[in-house]
Design an enzyme around this catalytic site. Sequence first.
Site, PDB file in Angstrom:
ATOM      1  N   GLU A  39     -55.532 -55.307-105.680  1.00  0.00           N
ATOM      2  CA  GLU A  39     -54.111 -55.426-106.012  1.00  0.00           C
ATOM      3  C   GLU A  39     -53.265 -54.382-105.287  1.00  0.00           C
ATOM      4  O   GLU A  39     -53.676 -53.229-105.127  1.00  0.00           O
ATOM      5  CB  GLU A  39     -53.953 -55.256-107.531  1.00  0.00           C
ATOM      6  CG  GLU A  39     -52.532 -55.279-108.040  1.00  0.00           C
ATOM      7  CD  GLU A  39     -51.886 -56.645-107.925  1.00  0.00           C
ATOM      8  OE1 GLU A  39     -50.917 -56.762-107.147  1.00  0.00           O
ATOM      9  OE2 GLU A  39     -52.341 -57.587-108.612  1.00  0.00           O
ATOM     10  N   CYS A  64     -47.423 -63.668-100.952  1.00  0.00           N
ATOM     11  CA  CYS A  64     -48.822 -63.844-101.344  1.00  0.00           C
ATOM     12  C   CYS A  64     -49.095 -65.172-102.042  1.00  0.00           C
ATOM     13  O   CYS A  64     -50.049 -65.881-101.712  1.00  0.00           O
ATOM     14  CB  CYS A  64     -49.264 -62.688-102.229  1.00  0.00           C
ATOM     15  SG  CYS A  64     -49.069 -61.062-101.475  1.00  0.00           S
ATOM     16  N   ARG A 119     -56.820 -51.275 -98.351  1.00  0.00           N
ATOM     17  CA  ARG A 119     -57.848 -52.276 -98.619  1.00  0.00           C
ATOM     18  C   ARG A 119     -59.092 -52.063 -97.762  1.00  0.00           C
ATOM     19  O   ARG A 119     -59.020 -51.560 -96.649  1.00  0.00           O
ATOM     20  CB  ARG A 119     -57.284 -53.677 -98.374  1.00  0.00           C
ATOM     21  CG  ARG A 119     -56.293 -54.109 -99.432  1.00  0.00           C
ATOM     22  CD  ARG A 119     -55.671 -55.451 -99.095  1.00  0.00           C
ATOM     23  NE  ARG A 119     -54.807 -55.359 -97.923  1.00  0.00           N
ATOM     24  CZ  ARG A 119     -54.127 -56.384 -97.435  1.00  0.00           C
ATOM     25  NH1 ARG A 119     -54.242 -57.586 -98.003  1.00  0.00           N
ATOM     26  NH2 ARG A 119     -53.340 -56.229 -96.385  1.00  0.00           N
ATOM     27  N   ASP A 122     -51.989 -49.180 -96.161  1.00  0.00           N
ATOM     28  CA  ASP A 122     -52.859 -50.289 -96.580  1.00  0.00           C
ATOM     29  C   ASP A 122     -54.235 -49.704 -96.867  1.00  0.00           C
ATOM     30  O   ASP A 122     -54.934 -49.273 -95.958  1.00  0.00           O
ATOM     31  CB  ASP A 122     -52.934 -51.351 -95.484  1.00  0.00           C
ATOM     32  CG  ASP A 122     -53.654 -52.622 -95.916  1.00  0.00           C
ATOM     33  OD1 ASP A 122     -54.393 -52.585 -96.925  1.00  0.00           O
ATOM     34  OD2 ASP A 122     -53.487 -53.664 -95.257  1.00  0.00           O
ATOM     35  N   LYS A 155     -57.679 -57.726 -90.600  1.00  0.00           N
ATOM     36  CA  LYS A 155     -58.723 -58.533 -91.226  1.00  0.00           C
ATOM     37  C   LYS A 155     -59.694 -59.068 -90.178  1.00  0.00           C
ATOM     38  O   LYS A 155     -60.903 -59.122 -90.412  1.00  0.00           O
ATOM     39  CB  LYS A 155     -58.108 -59.687 -92.014  1.00  0.00           C
ATOM     40  CG  LYS A 155     -57.363 -59.265 -93.268  1.00  0.00           C
ATOM     41  CD  LYS A 155     -56.838 -60.476 -94.032  1.00  0.00           C
ATOM     42  CE  LYS A 155     -56.100 -60.060 -95.288  1.00  0.00           C
ATOM     43  NZ  LYS A 155     -55.580 -61.236 -96.035  1.00  0.00           N
TER      44      LYS A 155
END
EC number: 3.5.4.25
Length: 205
Positions: free
Chosen positions: A92, A67, A128, A126, A154
């Site tokens: 996070e 990252c 997110r 994941d 994404k």
Amino acid sequence: MSVVFVAASKLPTPFGEFTMHGFLDEESGKEHVALSMGDIADGAPVLGRLHSECLTGDALFSLRCDCGFQLEGALAAIAEEGRGVLLYLRQEGRGIGLLNKIRAYELQDGGADTVEANLQLGFGADQRDYAMCQPMLAHLGVSSLRLMTNNPRKVKALESYAITVAERVPLQKGLNKHNRRYLATKAGKLGHMLGSLHQGEAETT
């Protein structure tokens, strides 16, 4: 989702001077940031990155992930081009939070991979969400990106919010002995496009 613009200021960095734009998600209370450079509202595709917060990698120099290397690489690429945007998203640990990330690291120290650790803690691989990106980019006048990412999720997320991804720009940074298995797992189990080296390792790990 109610994401509102709060304020903007100059942000000098080792890579050059950016403008820092602050946003508040009124539902979650999370504060997100965009760093921009140059004229990004002219309609042309903008070099950009969606970067999820990683305290250990971004600020504490951890070698367990890539990252921090990706953050520096993205800012350097934007500065070199003289035009671009980075959204710094408060997600996070792939959305599980800092303390749960440390719990996941503890499980990884015991032999679990990054996906197995999340699942053992009762989370998805994941968690997110990228819904906040649409209002942030709309405020900045950006509707098309040349997206620096290895993560196809994404790309799909942005396109689902009617944001054009004109190009995917690979961002392969920071491979080392401490994160080799982690990156292989991201390639093999999460579909990240990290090249044949990582894919091959994922298949044999």
